[in-house]
Design an enzyme around this catalytic site. Structure first.
Site, PDB file in Angstrom:
ATOM      1  N   TRP A  58      -8.361   1.479  -0.215  1.00 17.44           N
ATOM      2  CA  TRP A  58      -8.829   0.453   0.716  1.00 17.44           C
ATOM      3  C   TRP A  58     -10.172  -0.095   0.249  1.00 17.44           C
ATOM      4  O   TRP A  58     -11.038   0.670  -0.174  1.00 17.44           O
ATOM      5  CB  TRP A  58      -8.971   1.038   2.135  1.00 17.44           C
ATOM      6  N   GLN A  76       4.620   0.210   2.102  1.00 18.93           N
ATOM      7  CA  GLN A  76       3.965  -0.712   3.023  1.00 18.93           C
ATOM      8  C   GLN A  76       3.827  -2.051   2.320  1.00 18.93           C
ATOM      9  O   GLN A  76       3.272  -2.113   1.210  1.00 18.93           O
ATOM     10  CB  GLN A  76       2.585  -0.155   3.402  1.00 18.93           C
ATOM     11  N   PHE A 118       4.363   0.634  10.312  1.00 21.05           N
ATOM     12  CA  PHE A 118       3.431   1.438   9.528  1.00 21.05           C
ATOM     13  C   PHE A 118       4.177   2.565   8.798  1.00 21.05           C
ATOM     14  O   PHE A 118       5.388   2.692   8.893  1.00 21.05           O
ATOM     15  CB  PHE A 118       2.318   1.977  10.430  1.00 21.05           C
ATOM     16  N   SER A 119       3.414   3.410   8.134  1.00 21.61           N
ATOM     17  CA  SER A 119       4.003   4.397   7.219  1.00 21.61           C
ATOM     18  C   SER A 119       4.897   5.411   7.918  1.00 21.61           C
ATOM     19  O   SER A 119       4.774   5.654   9.121  1.00 21.61           O
ATOM     20  CB  SER A 119       2.898   5.136   6.473  1.00 21.61           C
ATOM     21  N   TRP A 125      -3.522  -7.322   2.937  1.00 20.46           N
ATOM     22  CA  TRP A 125      -2.854  -6.542   3.977  1.00 20.46           C
ATOM     23  C   TRP A 125      -2.583  -7.456   5.168  1.00 20.46           C
ATOM     24  O   TRP A 125      -3.413  -8.302   5.518  1.00 20.46           O
ATOM     25  CB  TRP A 125      -3.760  -5.381   4.391  1.00 20.46           C
ATOM     26  N   ARG A 157      -0.062   8.400  13.799  1.00 15.17           N
ATOM     27  CA  ARG A 157       0.857   7.682  12.892  1.00 15.17           C
ATOM     28  C   ARG A 157       1.308   8.495  11.673  1.00 15.17           C
ATOM     29  O   ARG A 157       0.818   9.569  11.417  1.00 15.17           O
ATOM     30  CB  ARG A 157       0.205   6.384  12.424  1.00 15.17           C
ATOM     31  N   GLU A 197      -4.674  10.662   7.734  1.00 16.32           N
ATOM     32  CA  GLU A 197      -3.536   9.767   7.537  1.00 16.32           C
ATOM     33  C   GLU A 197      -2.499  10.440   6.631  1.00 16.32           C
ATOM     34  O   GLU A 197      -2.815  11.327   5.838  1.00 16.32           O
ATOM     35  CB  GLU A 197      -4.010   8.454   6.898  1.00 16.32           C
ATOM     36  N   ASN A 221       0.841  -1.210   0.000  1.00 19.30           N
ATOM     37  CA  ASN A 221       0.000   0.000   0.000  1.00 19.30           C
ATOM     38  C   ASN A 221       0.872   1.254   0.000  1.00 19.30           C
ATOM     39  O   ASN A 221       1.638   1.416  -0.963  1.00 19.30           O
ATOM     40  CB  ASN A 221      -1.141  -0.037   1.035  1.00 19.30           C
ATOM     41  N   ASP A 222       0.814   2.097   0.992  1.00 23.48           N
ATOM     42  CA  ASP A 222       1.393   3.449   0.890  1.00 23.48           C
ATOM     43  C   ASP A 222       2.868   3.499   0.467  1.00 23.48           C
ATOM     44  O   ASP A 222       3.680   2.722   0.974  1.00 23.48           O
ATOM     45  CB  ASP A 222       1.377   4.162   2.244  1.00 23.48           C
TER      46      ASP A 222
HETATM   47  C1  FRU Z   1      -2.782   4.631   4.986  1.00 25.63           C
HETATM   48  C2  FRU Z   1      -2.470   3.772   6.199  1.00 25.63           C
HETATM   49  C3  FRU Z   1      -1.552   4.517   7.159  1.00 25.63           C
HETATM   50  C4  FRU Z   1      -0.864   3.412   7.894  1.00 25.63           C
HETATM   51  C5  FRU Z   1      -0.717   2.363   6.809  1.00 25.63           C
HETATM   52  C6  FRU Z   1      -0.840   0.949   7.293  1.00 25.63           C
HETATM   53  O1  FRU Z   1      -3.173   3.904   3.873  1.00 25.63           O
HETATM   54  O2  FRU Z   1      -3.659   3.372   6.840  1.00 25.63           O
HETATM   55  O3  FRU Z   1      -2.207   5.439   8.006  1.00 25.63           O
HETATM   56  O4  FRU Z   1       0.363   3.805   8.423  1.00 25.63           O
HETATM   57  O5  FRU Z   1      -1.723   2.612   5.854  1.00 25.63           O
HETATM   58  O6  FRU Z   1      -0.513   0.031   6.305  1.00 25.63           O
END
Ligand code: FRU
Length: 470
Positions: free
Chosen positions: A294, A45, A88-89, A53, A153, A211, A28-29
């Site tokens: 998501w 990620q 996480f990110s 995920w 975060r 986020e 992801n991110d």
């Molecule tokens: C954004 C997020 C972040 C988090 C990460 C987890 O897409 O929800 O806030 O750090 O993805 O994978």
């Protein structure tokens, strides 16, 4: 039981050729976008053990030119038991010739419920940009301020004068609205809380959690870019599950205040989230986004992988509006001799612009005095359609695999330019030099034909390029 073998791609049918993605598994991110010792680095990620995920790792790639990416070993692995922890990110910064990563540690509690967790902020350091060592006194920020929930975060760190600052996404305990928290440090290891620089008015209008915040100045204006969760759809706006967009304003780090304008979505497609920027050595503000959303359908999961990053983009600002364009290095992917002008017959109503779209760029110039429709045709199925309504200056994207359309507008002008970056199962539309952008995935077993419907082709111009597959 957790599967402990890395995923393999079982079918390449939707695999991108030139976009950053993992060799297999879920991403992801984008994280830690930075320039270090001659290379651009991008992390993401990553869950290598399935196409869903799961406990987050940081995947890693680097590039000399932003368009040819070399995949590197996983940079960060969660603490054991990994099912309870995640990296996480976060972001990256260079200090004293070392590469620092700042990331969120996500820790699930004993109950096993998704909402039983806490988050803290951590550092990892590398000398070579490949091997990372977690700082022995982690976490460097162990808990959020007392008026914040556990949602705390996605650190984005930068240097200003002789100080380092970091912003974090947060959520107020009282109203449960999104906000951005500012911390300051002299050494990246010891941090003091400065305050909440911005906060959503209401959860419905501006989000219950912000986020991946990012803050930077662009031609003298400060921009807060972030991904608010849960803004309610409003007519043609905020149609994705979560949004990504920006607020233009003025940051004062001494008073910890960001005076700001309203939130504006930055990309109008179905598949864009959690973007992150960096300042390139030549002064350009560059950005990657996650080319998905998501809870979207991701047919590639059946093939052992999910998700990719967007093509890297350059951000510019004009009249309080952010423009996004593919980085100029795109030119290096254009295969020599592949440039073709598309011939049009003036009286036809439908014309083939590009056959078997796979790894291609299309540039179009169209007069805006009538409607047009651009279709990705897989035999008789229009997998993706872009429609322009010239009276409303409105662009609408429809996909055959989804009921929900996406909408964007352009300023009125006599001519419209379109640049399409097509990469097997994705297309990014840059309209009017990045004024309006749509990022889309599409899924077709065969390479679709790109077809233009219009009444008058007399003044349409189109050029196509084949892009390198790497
Ligand atoms: C954004 C997020 C972040 C988090 C990460 C987890 O897409 O929800 O806030 O750090 O993805 O994978």
């Amino acid at each position: 039981m957790m599967n402990d073998t890395f995923m393999q791609v079982t079918n390449p049918r939707y695999r991108p050729h030139f976009h950053v993605t993992a060799s297999a598994g879920w991403i992801n991110d984008p994280n830690g976008f930075v320039y270090f010792k001659g290379y651009y680095h991008i992390f993401y990620q990553y869950h290598p053990y399935s196409a869903e995920w799961g406990p987050m790792h940081w995947g890693h790639a680097r590039s000399l030119d932003l368009v040819h990416w070399e995949s590197l070993p996983i940079a960060l692995t969660p603490e054991k038991p990994i099912a309870k922890n995640g990296i996480f990110s976060g972001s990256a910064i260079v200090k004293d010739d070392k590469l620092y990563l700042m990331y969120t540690g996500h820790h699930f509690g004993e109950s096993g419920h998704d909402d039983d967790f806490y988050e803290d902020q951590n550092i990892a350091i590398s000398e070579d940009g490949i091997h990372f060592k977690k700082y022995e006194n982690n976490p460097v920020i162990s808990m959020p301020p007392s008026d914040n929930t556990a949602n705390f975060r996605d650190p984005k760190v930068w240097q200003q004068g002789d100080m380092y600052y970091v912003i974090l996404g947060g959520q107020t305990k009282a109203e449960k609205v999104g906000r951005v928290l500012l911390y300051a440090s002299k050494d990246l290891l010891n941090w003091t809380y400065e305050g909440a620089i911005a906060q959503a008015d209401t959860a419905d209008q501006e989000g219950y959690m912000w986020e991946c915040p990012d803050i930077f100045s662009l031609e003298g204006q400060d921009v807060l870019l972030m991904s608010p969760q849960g803004i309610q759809p409003n007519h043609e706006k905020y149609l994705n599950l979560h949004q990504t967009g920006y607020m233009i304003g003025k940051l004062d780090v001494d008073t910890a205040q960001f005076e700001r304008n309203a939130f504006v979505e930055i990309d109008h497609g179905h598949d864009f989230y959690a973007s992150q920027t960096m300042l390139a050595p030549d002064g350009r503000r560059l950005m990657f986004g996650w080319m998905a959303m998501w809870e979207s359908i991701m047919p590639e999961q059946a093939d052992g992988w999910a998700g990719a990053l967007t093509f890297p983009r350059e951000l510019t600002i004009k009249d309080n509006h952010i423009y996004m364009n593919p980085v100029a290095e795109l030119d290096q992917l254009r295969i020599n001799g592949s440039k073709k002008a598309v011939p049009f017959t003036p009286n036809a109503t439908e014309q083939l612009v590009l056959s078997e779209a796979d790894s291609h760029e299309v540039q179009l110039q169209l007069k805006t005095d009538e409607d047009y429709t651009l279709k990705f045709m897989a035999e008789n199925d229009a997998v993706l359609t872009l429609h322009y309504d010239h009276q409303a200056n409105k662009l609408t994207i429809a996909r055959s695999d989804r009921p929900d359309q996406r909408v964007g507008y352009v300023k009125s002008a006599a001519v419209m330019t379109l640049q399409l970056l097509i990469d097997r199962s994705s297309v990014e539309f840059f309209i009017n030099d990045g004024e309006t952008v749509f990022t889309e995935r599409y899924y077709s077993e065969i390479h679709p034909n790109v077809v233009l419907d219009k009444i008058n082709f007399a003044d349409v111009q189109a050029t196509t390029y084949e892009l390198e597959k790497n």
